[in-house]
Write an enzyme that holds these catalytic residues in place. Sequence first.
Site, PDB file in Angstrom:
ATOM      1  N   MET A 321       0.814  -1.212   0.000  1.00  0.00           N
ATOM      2  CA  MET A 321       0.000   0.000   0.000  1.00  0.00           C
ATOM      3  C   MET A 321       0.854   1.271   0.000  1.00  0.00           C
ATOM      4  O   MET A 321       0.677   2.145  -0.848  1.00  0.00           O
ATOM      5  CB  MET A 321      -0.935   0.012   1.220  1.00  0.00           C
ATOM      6  CG  MET A 321      -1.951  -1.095   1.212  1.00  0.00           C
ATOM      7  SD  MET A 321      -2.956  -1.133  -0.284  1.00  0.00           S
ATOM      8  CE  MET A 321      -3.988   0.300  -0.056  1.00  0.00           C
ATOM      9  N   VAL A 393       2.234   1.073   7.503  1.00  0.00           N
ATOM     10  CA  VAL A 393       3.050  -0.079   7.926  1.00  0.00           C
ATOM     11  C   VAL A 393       2.104  -1.210   8.326  1.00  0.00           C
ATOM     12  O   VAL A 393       0.884  -1.070   8.243  1.00  0.00           O
ATOM     13  CB  VAL A 393       4.018   0.282   9.085  1.00  0.00           C
ATOM     14  CG1 VAL A 393       4.899   1.463   8.729  1.00  0.00           C
ATOM     15  CG2 VAL A 393       3.261   0.543  10.368  1.00  0.00           C
ATOM     16  N   SER A 422      -6.645  -0.597   7.931  1.00  0.00           N
ATOM     17  CA  SER A 422      -7.939  -1.033   7.382  1.00  0.00           C
ATOM     18  C   SER A 422      -8.871  -1.530   8.475  1.00  0.00           C
ATOM     19  O   SER A 422     -10.035  -1.785   8.196  1.00  0.00           O
ATOM     20  CB  SER A 422      -7.747  -2.090   6.296  1.00  0.00           C
ATOM     21  OG  SER A 422      -6.680  -2.920   6.560  1.00  0.00           O
ATOM     22  N   HIS A 443      -8.060   5.660   4.088  1.00  0.00           N
ATOM     23  CA  HIS A 443      -8.073   4.243   3.738  1.00  0.00           C
ATOM     24  C   HIS A 443      -8.136   4.078   2.223  1.00  0.00           C
ATOM     25  O   HIS A 443      -9.187   4.198   1.603  1.00  0.00           O
ATOM     26  CB  HIS A 443      -9.274   3.551   4.421  1.00  0.00           C
ATOM     27  CG  HIS A 443      -9.288   2.082   4.191  1.00  0.00           C
ATOM     28  ND1 HIS A 443     -10.389   1.395   3.768  1.00  0.00           N
ATOM     29  CD2 HIS A 443      -8.305   1.163   4.312  1.00  0.00           C
ATOM     30  CE1 HIS A 443     -10.088   0.122   3.637  1.00  0.00           C
ATOM     31  NE2 HIS A 443      -8.839  -0.043   3.961  1.00  0.00           N
ATOM     32  N   GLU A 455     -11.457   6.148   1.629  1.00  0.00           N
ATOM     33  CA  GLU A 455     -12.329   6.450   2.762  1.00  0.00           C
ATOM     34  C   GLU A 455     -11.578   7.402   3.689  1.00  0.00           C
ATOM     35  O   GLU A 455     -10.438   7.121   4.087  1.00  0.00           O
ATOM     36  CB  GLU A 455     -12.689   5.163   3.512  1.00  0.00           C
ATOM     37  CG  GLU A 455     -13.673   4.292   2.747  1.00  0.00           C
ATOM     38  CD  GLU A 455     -13.967   2.969   3.455  1.00  0.00           C
ATOM     39  OE1 GLU A 455     -15.094   2.484   3.354  1.00  0.00           O
ATOM     40  OE2 GLU A 455     -13.063   2.408   4.107  1.00  0.00           O
ATOM     41  N   ASN A 493     -15.236  -2.404   3.552  1.00  0.00           N
ATOM     42  CA  ASN A 493     -14.859  -3.732   4.026  1.00  0.00           C
ATOM     43  C   ASN A 493     -15.910  -4.303   4.963  1.00  0.00           C
ATOM     44  O   ASN A 493     -16.149  -5.511   4.993  1.00  0.00           O
ATOM     45  CB  ASN A 493     -13.502  -3.689   4.732  1.00  0.00           C
ATOM     46  CG  ASN A 493     -12.384  -3.495   3.726  1.00  0.00           C
ATOM     47  OD1 ASN A 493     -12.598  -3.652   2.527  1.00  0.00           O
ATOM     48  ND2 ASN A 493     -11.206  -3.130   4.199  1.00  0.00           N
TER      49      ASN A 493
HETATM   50  P1  NAD Z   1       2.961  -4.645   3.764  1.00  0.00           P
HETATM   51  O1  NAD Z   1       3.319  -5.720   4.710  1.00  0.00           O
HETATM   52  O2  NAD Z   1       2.988  -4.930   2.315  1.00  0.00           O
HETATM   53  O3  NAD Z   1       3.921  -3.384   4.005  1.00  0.00           O
HETATM   54  C1  NAD Z   1       4.223  -2.874   5.239  1.00  0.00           C
HETATM   55  C2  NAD Z   1       5.557  -2.171   5.123  1.00  0.00           C
HETATM   56  O4  NAD Z   1       5.778  -1.457   6.318  1.00  0.00           O
HETATM   57  C3  NAD Z   1       6.718  -3.126   4.945  1.00  0.00           C
HETATM   58  O5  NAD Z   1       7.490  -2.753   3.812  1.00  0.00           O
HETATM   59  C4  NAD Z   1       7.520  -2.958   6.227  1.00  0.00           C
HETATM   60  O6  NAD Z   1       8.923  -3.094   6.031  1.00  0.00           O
HETATM   61  C5  NAD Z   1       7.140  -1.534   6.598  1.00  0.00           C
HETATM   62  N1  NAD Z   1       7.393  -1.252   8.025  1.00  0.00           N
HETATM   63  C6  NAD Z   1       7.107  -1.994   9.099  1.00  0.00           C
HETATM   64  N2  NAD Z   1       7.507  -1.348  10.229  1.00  0.00           N
HETATM   65  C7  NAD Z   1       8.052  -0.183   9.839  1.00  0.00           C
HETATM   66  C8  NAD Z   1       8.647   0.914  10.523  1.00  0.00           C
HETATM   67  N3  NAD Z   1       8.755   0.893  11.826  1.00  0.00           N
HETATM   68  N4  NAD Z   1       9.091   1.946   9.787  1.00  0.00           N
HETATM   69  C9  NAD Z   1       8.988   1.965   8.452  1.00  0.00           C
HETATM   70  N5  NAD Z   1       8.431   0.956   7.755  1.00  0.00           N
HETATM   71  C10 NAD Z   1       7.969  -0.105   8.434  1.00  0.00           C
HETATM   72  O7  NAD Z   1       1.532  -4.131   4.236  1.00  0.00           O
HETATM   73  P2  NAD Z   1       0.401  -3.437   3.366  1.00  0.00           P
HETATM   74  O8  NAD Z   1      -0.441  -4.483   2.748  1.00  0.00           O
HETATM   75  O9  NAD Z   1       1.016  -2.398   2.508  1.00  0.00           O
HETATM   76  O10 NAD Z   1      -0.489  -2.767   4.496  1.00  0.00           O
HETATM   77  C11 NAD Z   1      -0.087  -1.568   5.116  1.00  0.00           C
HETATM   78  C12 NAD Z   1      -1.267  -0.952   5.815  1.00  0.00           C
HETATM   79  O11 NAD Z   1      -2.294  -0.693   4.866  1.00  0.00           O
HETATM   80  C13 NAD Z   1      -1.890  -1.827   6.883  1.00  0.00           C
HETATM   81  O12 NAD Z   1      -2.336  -1.023   7.914  1.00  0.00           O
HETATM   82  C14 NAD Z   1      -3.080  -2.462   6.149  1.00  0.00           C
HETATM   83  O13 NAD Z   1      -4.115  -2.832   7.026  1.00  0.00           O
HETATM   84  C15 NAD Z   1      -3.498  -1.328   5.263  1.00  0.00           C
HETATM   85  N6  NAD Z   1      -4.231  -1.724   4.053  1.00  0.00           N
HETATM   86  C16 NAD Z   1      -3.856  -2.806   3.347  1.00  0.00           C
HETATM   87  C17 NAD Z   1      -4.555  -3.146   2.187  1.00  0.00           C
HETATM   88  C18 NAD Z   1      -4.139  -4.322   1.344  1.00  0.00           C
HETATM   89  O14 NAD Z   1      -4.932  -4.778   0.515  1.00  0.00           O
HETATM   90  N7  NAD Z   1      -2.949  -4.823   1.501  1.00  0.00           N
HETATM   91  C19 NAD Z   1      -5.636  -2.340   1.771  1.00  0.00           C
HETATM   92  C20 NAD Z   1      -5.971  -1.212   2.526  1.00  0.00           C
HETATM   93  C21 NAD Z   1      -5.264  -0.905   3.665  1.00  0.00           C
END
Ligand code: NAD
Length: 680
Positions: A321, A393, A422, A443, A455, A493
């Site tokens: 994301m 993250v 999310s 979001h 959102e 969602n």
């Molecule tokens: P992801 O696991 O692909 O990426 C998370 C990233 O955060 C990783 O690259 C990790 O190295 C980094 N990270 C972790 N701790 C960190 C820190 N202390 N400092 C800097 N970077 C750090 O996760 P994602 O799927 O991109 O999801 C991220 C957020 O978005 C979550 O809150 C998730 O709920 C939300 N989200 C995800 C989706 C989806 O479909 N994947 C959709 C909407 C919202």
Amino acid sequence: MSDNPTAYKHWRLETDAGHVLWIYCDKYQSSVNTLDKEVMDEFSAILDAVSKTQEYRGIVFASGKKTGFIAGADIKQFPLYKDAASIEYTLQLGQKICAKLESLRCPTVAMIKGFCLGGGLELALACRYRIAEDSPKTRLGLPEVKLGIQPGWGGSVRLPRLIGSVQGLSLILSGHTVNAKTAAKLGLVDFAVPERHLRKAAIHCVSQNPVSHHPTTWQRFSNHQLLRPLLAKVIRHKLTAKVNPVHYPAPFQILNQWETYGVGTAEAFAQETKSFSKLFFSDTSHNLVRVFLLQERLKGLAKDETFAFQQQVHVVGAGTMGGDIAAWCALQGFKVTLQDQEPALLSRAFKRAYSLCRDKLKEPHLIQKAMDCLIPDVAGHGIATANIIIEAVVEDVSIKQKIFKDIEEKARSLAILATNTSSIPLDEINTVLREPERLVGLHFFNPVPMMPLVEVVQGGKTEKAIVERAMSFVRQIDKLPLPVKSSPGFLVNRILFPYMMEAMNLLEENVSPVVIDKAMTHFGMPIGPIALADMVGLDVCLLVANHFKKNSDFTISPRLQRAVTENKLGRKTGEGFYHYDKQGKILQTKNDADTKALEEIANRLVLRLLNEAFLCLREGVVADADLLDAGMIFGAGFAPFRGGPVNYAKTQGIQTLFQQFVQQEKNPRYCHRSHCTVVI
Ligand code: NAD
């Protein structure tokens, strides 16, 4: 002939020293040129006057607005047409005006800057020359099918006539737009030139009368009556693979019209009018116009345009994301600093950003410009200078809290703090902040470049002004903001979740995933719920299910739990509820259910979704039913031709749905959720 600028309300006329008449479309009290009866009546009067005089060497049509040529008909006026006679009268008027324009003896030029769509392009097609500014902002097309209708001022005849049926119909049937360079290659415009040469090129056409684009032999032959049936068959076959004619009849009707009447006769124009009128009063068109107006409403929600985000956006987390959010913002011209734990994690995101910019911008210098906006920032220096900081993250409250504590220390006092969570309530994350009112949810949906909705989540403590600024930011990055309350799953969602769980219940009942998904794509969803679960990742689905379970009592599908235990997490691991090949394509395709069975399954799943939608309304997760429909269409792709879940429920009859739902509740085969609340 009057050059008096006050003679017309919506048009401005100027004659230059070389006796060229410049006619500027400048719709009164409107930032954009759209065509309505008054604008067209005036244009008709101008053409009548011009046709009676020999005093002009040529005429150039241009826009008097800062952006855009003409966006097409004024869609807001569509609901005013109540019967076929009134719409057909307007169409014939438009066709007559285009015919008048086409028959002028002096050279006519459409000088196009920015968008030139629908009726705007139909006017341009009636000119002898079309010149377009070579800029990413210039888009030309006939997108009427997206409203369930077709071009009605001769466009469905003139476009295939000018550039051949293959390319012409491809543009009309898809509703796609093209940039100036592509338009020049197709022959849709005669010249694509940089802005500084636009006027010169227009004057050149008028004074030198160069040869304008004429269809090639093949382009002409592609409209021949001997070839039309064959080509129509091929195109229809391809179209049917992508579009359901019952849901979206417009492209099929346009194709039939072209096959039968071609592009060479007056009858082709007359049939265009009849065909348009039939489509105009269809449910599909009614609902697609509704979708357009909902989109306009979402755009209009971003009222605070004073806050300048242009300076800098900082994104923490460069995963699925965060990486894509940063890339999208850079693509929109924002300076973006992107932070993650180590450079290797950033480089992955940069690769994806490059692909996005390449696909969207095509030209190397534009790609370079966008990529220059994206800055790797492992140390998080950008926090101190950013106007908005978006955290993306992992979904872990303690990690998010730690990050926000640090951000609050370093960020400017006016900067907005936003989380892409999310599922975690904002009021859980913000407990570590000195000023919790600064935290807002943004979001985004996955995949970010494709999903238009964001959102904008208001927590219990979020200040209203922050929400408004966040909505303004969302518009500035060309997404649609939807204000929602911070409750589990927010809106989209939350509504999708029971629907997906019910789909998994069907799996438990040994209904095949192919049949379940077919039922929902048949209903009009872009992807079935089982394929969607596999795409999201079954581990993520289980995480969300456990999260929702804290607030409501239901059984999590054992198949889901088993799949996660066995590390069959969906497309990313090559196996989930489906098996996948190396390209990530689903291997199973056998559908052994008949249409009736598919409808029953769809009905059962949709009822779950509708019930949750009404619960959300009752709980005030979103302000009203129209916003809910907009959220589900733009955030989840809910069948647009049905106009959104609430609109669908209304057309089905709430009482009928209520009875069906109660019936399902009583039938154990149909309900696994012990506490179902019937709220429809
Ligand atoms: P992801 O696991 O692909 O990426 C998370 C990233 O955060 C990783 O690259 C990790 O190295 C980094 N990270 C972790 N701790 C960190 C820190 N202390 N400092 C800097 N970077 C750090 O996760 P994602 O799927 O991109 O999801 C991220 C957020 O978005 C979550 O809150 C998730 O709920 C939300 N989200 C995800 C989706 C989806 O479909 N994947 C959709 C909407 C919202």
